[in-house]
Design a protein around this motif. Sequence first.
Motif, mmCIF file in Angstrom:
data_model
loop_
_atom_site.group_PDB
_atom_site.id
_atom_site.type_symbol
_atom_site.label_atom_id
_atom_site.label_comp_id
_atom_site.label_asym_id
_atom_site.label_seq_id
_atom_site.Cartn_x
_atom_site.Cartn_y
_atom_site.Cartn_z
ATOM 1 N N ARG A 1 -22.572 -49.702 -61.262
ATOM 2 C CA ARG A 1 -21.478 -50.049 -60.239
ATOM 3 C C ARG A 1 -20.580 -48.866 -60.652
ATOM 4 N NH1 ARG A 1 -21.102 -56.316 -61.365
ATOM 5 N NH2 ARG A 1 -22.544 -57.107 -59.601
ATOM 6 N N ARG A 2 -20.711 -48.015 -61.608
ATOM 7 C CA ARG A 2 -19.799 -46.924 -62.138
ATOM 8 C C ARG A 2 -20.038 -45.639 -61.192
ATOM 9 N NH1 ARG A 2 -17.184 -47.655 -67.057
ATOM 10 N NH2 ARG A 2 -18.174 -49.615 -68.164
ATOM 11 N N PRO A 3 -21.172 -45.114 -61.144
ATOM 12 C CA PRO A 3 -21.278 -43.734 -60.562
ATOM 13 C C PRO A 3 -21.263 -43.734 -58.858
ATOM 14 C CG PRO A 3 -23.201 -44.469 -61.223
ATOM 15 C CD PRO A 3 -22.379 -45.715 -61.617
ATOM 16 N N VAL A 4 -21.045 -42.824 -58.216
ATOM 17 C CA VAL A 4 -20.978 -42.621 -56.703
ATOM 18 C C VAL A 4 -22.170 -41.467 -56.357
ATOM 19 C CG1 VAL A 4 -19.694 -42.001 -54.586
ATOM 20 C CG2 VAL A 4 -18.597 -43.483 -56.455
ATOM 21 N N PHE A 5 -23.007 -41.793 -55.393
ATOM 22 C CA PHE A 5 -23.883 -40.859 -55.250
ATOM 23 C C PHE A 5 -23.935 -40.433 -53.828
ATOM 24 C CE2 PHE A 5 -25.750 -43.685 -58.644
ATOM 25 C CZ PHE A 5 -26.108 -42.627 -59.520
ATOM 26 N N PRO A 6 -24.321 -39.137 -53.798
ATOM 27 C CA PRO A 6 -24.498 -38.431 -52.332
ATOM 28 C C PRO A 6 -25.191 -39.168 -51.128
ATOM 29 C CG PRO A 6 -25.734 -37.309 -53.556
ATOM 30 C CD PRO A 6 -25.430 -38.262 -54.623
ATOM 31 N N SER A 7 -25.177 -38.876 -49.959
ATOM 32 C CA SER A 7 -25.924 -39.586 -48.758
ATOM 33 C C SER A 7 -27.269 -38.946 -49.050
ATOM 34 C CB SER A 7 -25.333 -39.154 -47.428
ATOM 35 O OG SER A 7 -26.293 -39.078 -46.645
ATOM 36 N N SER A 8 -28.269 -39.761 -48.418
ATOM 37 C CA SER A 8 -29.836 -39.370 -48.635
ATOM 38 C C SER A 8 -30.012 -38.617 -47.291
ATOM 39 C CB SER A 8 -30.546 -40.716 -48.847
ATOM 40 O OG SER A 8 -30.367 -41.583 -47.850
ATOM 41 N N LEU A 9 -29.073 -38.323 -46.473
ATOM 42 C CA LEU A 9 -29.492 -37.673 -45.302
ATOM 43 C C LEU A 9 -29.987 -36.224 -45.356
ATOM 44 C CD1 LEU A 9 -26.570 -38.854 -42.948
ATOM 45 C CD2 LEU A 9 -29.121 -39.498 -42.484
ATOM 46 N N PRO A 10 -30.891 -35.640 -44.753
ATOM 47 C CA PRO A 10 -31.281 -34.348 -45.028
ATOM 48 C C PRO A 10 -29.932 -33.417 -44.593
ATOM 49 C CG PRO A 10 -32.507 -35.257 -43.128
ATOM 50 C CD PRO A 10 -31.772 -36.244 -43.768
ATOM 51 N N PRO A 11 -29.820 -32.033 -45.127
ATOM 52 C CA PRO A 11 -28.961 -31.467 -44.614
ATOM 53 C C PRO A 11 -28.607 -30.924 -43.293
ATOM 54 C CG PRO A 11 -29.943 -30.398 -46.710
ATOM 55 C CD PRO A 11 -30.652 -31.436 -46.198
ATOM 56 N N SER A 12 -29.620 -30.792 -42.564
ATOM 57 C CA SER A 12 -29.848 -30.488 -41.219
ATOM 58 C C SER A 12 -29.272 -31.663 -40.229
ATOM 59 C CB SER A 12 -31.173 -29.889 -40.606
ATOM 60 O OG SER A 12 -31.960 -31.042 -40.994
ATOM 61 N N VAL A 13 -29.325 -32.830 -40.660
ATOM 62 C CA VAL A 13 -28.906 -33.959 -40.181
ATOM 63 C C VAL A 13 -27.331 -34.170 -40.399
ATOM 64 C CG1 VAL A 13 -28.798 -36.441 -39.908
ATOM 65 C CG2 VAL A 13 -31.069 -34.898 -40.142
ATOM 66 N N ALA A 14 -26.996 -34.426 -41.722
ATOM 67 C CA ALA A 14 -25.569 -34.430 -42.067
ATOM 68 C C ALA A 14 -24.499 -33.235 -41.581
ATOM 69 C CB ALA A 14 -25.645 -34.655 -43.714
ATOM 70 N N LYS A 15 -25.148 -32.040 -41.654
ATOM 71 C CA LYS A 15 -24.369 -30.766 -41.210
ATOM 72 C C LYS A 15 -23.621 -31.006 -39.935
ATOM 73 C CE LYS A 15 -24.474 -25.970 -40.551
ATOM 74 N NZ LYS A 15 -25.535 -24.840 -40.868
ATOM 75 N N GLY A 16 -22.567 -30.828 -39.767
ATOM 76 C CA GLY A 16 -21.753 -30.825 -38.381
ATOM 77 C C GLY A 16 -21.364 -32.378 -38.024
ATOM 78 N N SER A 17 -21.849 -33.375 -38.711
ATOM 79 C CA SER A 17 -21.349 -34.775 -38.347
ATOM 80 C C SER A 17 -20.290 -35.031 -39.269
ATOM 81 C CB SER A 17 -22.653 -35.602 -38.587
ATOM 82 O OG SER A 17 -23.005 -35.874 -40.035
ATOM 83 N N ASP A 18 -19.575 -36.291 -38.882
ATOM 84 C CA ASP A 18 -18.644 -36.775 -39.543
ATOM 85 C C ASP A 18 -18.804 -38.077 -40.368
ATOM 86 O OD1 ASP A 18 -19.030 -38.460 -37.656
ATOM 87 O OD2 ASP A 18 -16.859 -38.577 -36.838
ATOM 88 N N VAL A 19 -20.049 -38.173 -41.009
ATOM 89 C CA VAL A 19 -20.456 -39.072 -41.770
ATOM 90 C C VAL A 19 -19.830 -38.747 -43.074
ATOM 91 C CG1 VAL A 19 -22.350 -39.774 -40.311
ATOM 92 C CG2 VAL A 19 -22.857 -38.065 -42.117
#
Length: 872
Positions: free
Chosen positions: A224-242
């Motif tokens: 419960r301590r660490p926070v991890f990045p999204s598993s979305l590929p860069p081309s999908v996450a890029k430009g989105s507001d997720v």
Amino acid sequence: MALTAEVDSIAHELSSLDFHHPFTPYDVQNQFMQTVYQVLETGQGQVGILESPTGTGKSLSLICASLTWLRNHKATRQEAELQVAGESYKDEPAWIVEQLLSRKRQELLRQWEDREKRLASFRLREKIQEERSRKRRRVEDVSAAVETTADEDAEWLLDADDDDARQEDALSGLSKESREILEKIGLGGRMKQTDDEDILEEKIKIYYTSRTHSQLSQFITELRRPVFPSSLPPSVAKGSDVSSTEPVKLLPLSSRQKLCINPSVARLGSVQAINDRCTELQQAKSSTKCSFVPKEELLSQTHQFRDSALATLPDIEDLHLLGKSLSICPYYASRVALPGAEIITLPYPLLLQRSAREALGIKLEGNVVIIDEAHNILDAISNVHAAELQLSDLRRGRQMLGVYVKRFGKKLKGINRVNVGRVGRVIDGLSEWLEGALKLKNEHGIVDPNDLTRHKGIDQINIYELIQYIQESKLAYKIESYVAHVESEGENKKPGLSKAGTPVLHMLVSFLIALTNLGSEGRIFYQKTQGATADVKLTYLLLSPTHAFSSIASSARAVILAGGTMSPFQDYKDQLFPTLDNTKVTSLSCGHVIPAENLCVWTLASTNTESPPFEFSFKHRGNKEMMNQLGLAILNVCNIVPDGVVVFFPSYGYLDEIIAVWQQRQGGSSQTTWDRLQARKFVFRDTKGESSEEVLRDYSEAILGTRPAGDKHTGALLLSVVGGKMSEGINFSDRLGRCVMVVGLPYPNIASPDWKAKLEYIESTTEARLIKEGQSSSDATAQAKQAARDFYENACMRAVNQSIGRAIRHRGDYAAIILVDRRYGTPRIRNKLPGWIQNGLQQDSHEKGLGVLMGALGGFFRKKSQASSGSA
């Protein structure tokens, strides 16, 4: 060559990788995380054997390394899949290709957002409920109907024959009724959940296992301590507001014993009785079906359980409470959450047994397996496959069978009557052999399984079919629960009947399973036991874990064995991965996070040149002069070391012998060594068979509690045993363990039948393998004998290292470690100590005697006292 280049490339990238550690990691933590990541990234069939001392944040390092890798791997794999999809349309115009890829990216993003929004709503709901302190609805009031039956005998009477129940399928670890339940809720092939209720399936999972539920709960707390990045590929996450982060999806798995919410079943206590009663309540003919089993018409309830579990990082207790609040069985409902989980926690037995994995729906192919506290793994595999049976158990079982047949014999028809008779013959035959064993000259020995089955014609019975019948008919449960009922009602009470909760007939089934699985890797032993009445015990022992572990090793993408004290490493490679190429095995022994000046490690070979050397071997350990010199050395240590001193001895028996010598007056002295020790420190001792809790409480109080004015005690001395209750799982941190001493080398009893059989097995299998590889017979024989000696010595040193690890528990801790035996001065033994101990060891200390050791200890603790005063 290509693999080496790939490893080098990965290692270069790791130096700048962010592992999302919630704190600033120490160098040793970075080294540990980079090694874990490298093992996972390198590819299929990789093994990591990693040692990180207690107090170095091992669990958090495992979490950060493995989940960082998982998120990066998922994003990279999805990006690669998009590129492959684009290449498949290379003959199309560029704008069409881009449109197709854009649609795929949008669909991937939509699925991800839908899941995350749904899980976020459950997290918000959970938070609101916690803030309002709402009490979860308890199920005890709902389940009164479970207690009644239409026919008072129905619970114990064997069912009529049902051939269909004996058919096997992909969920063969479960009963027919259990399989039908899982199929109804979308597992097993008959039905599929609707698309809008599907959760994104995680194609690669991390299976994390440890020895106890307490250790698993601690792991989840760290998760419960660490926070991890999204598993979305860069081309999908890029430009989105997720969001750039993504909560971890965890599912803890456990047995019915831990998860059952039906009071009438959970109160049965034993795992076997709970399992059998659970499946009993699912049968179509049962008039008292369990009301908490997931139902086809209530799929939304099952999905609510799934989403709540994946949203909230629950431990087993949380999952149990969630099931209660929704009035749905968490044992079965958790299976629906399995596809959507990234990390699954489970105790050793559920991972190590193939049948348990199949029953839980666990598929290891291509997934990651992390085994924590892995110094236990060799013993854990043996224990999971072990079985015991005593003559007294068989006698009780025979009486129970008699009580049952007396009541229900006339109602038994066909195959039921035949198989109940066969169970009686098996009990009688095994009892006959064991009664004969009471007259054998030797107290223990190896048993030929053919001898066991000659009596009463057991060898004419198809044991495989009988085991299958007992399991599917719930015969053991029905007989034992009926006898418990008779006893509780006070009817037909007879001395010798099994006490309720003692699974006598289940023990018989476990032993019969072992009997049918006998091969070159297993042996059966007998051992006479003394008590109020003479008894004899049969034990099945797995001599090698190789075959039992092979299905895990061959299936998983990577296996990580991690522990605080893994040294020496070679046994894990030889016993678990004997045929694995060395290039696929990565070993690491991390240093400690404490500064070098916080550790003082010495070996003590003798008190002085005139005294006999300390060698606590079987041949020399009875030397009373050496015992007295040991007492003198411990007394001197107690005079210098403040607070707590813990001394580990090779065995309880030898500890008794030494104390007896210390309690004798020497020469004209008015005080014994024992008196002088007690005058200096409060003395406590570990006693075999007694609880350690009271001793630990009193020991801690003597060090940390307030004492009356004029009390001259400088702390407490605890005399314990290597491999005993104090040598594992107990933290002697800070003042409780300013000095840890290990007396002698605690080799196992080489004359015992089990150790003789183990060493013979290792020798014979190693020799056969080496000859097959082309070595000469003489060389193979010599190497095989050495392999057996190494295994024997490594077992000793693992126990020593585990005891040593009790002292230093965090970065600010400090302690002295003293190894008392001249053999600790040899390179062969020293090389099997953990790396951080070797680094802190005074290399020539075994040559210097007690006087120089006292000077070193005095200087060490003076500096610590001055540093403490300065900081205050």
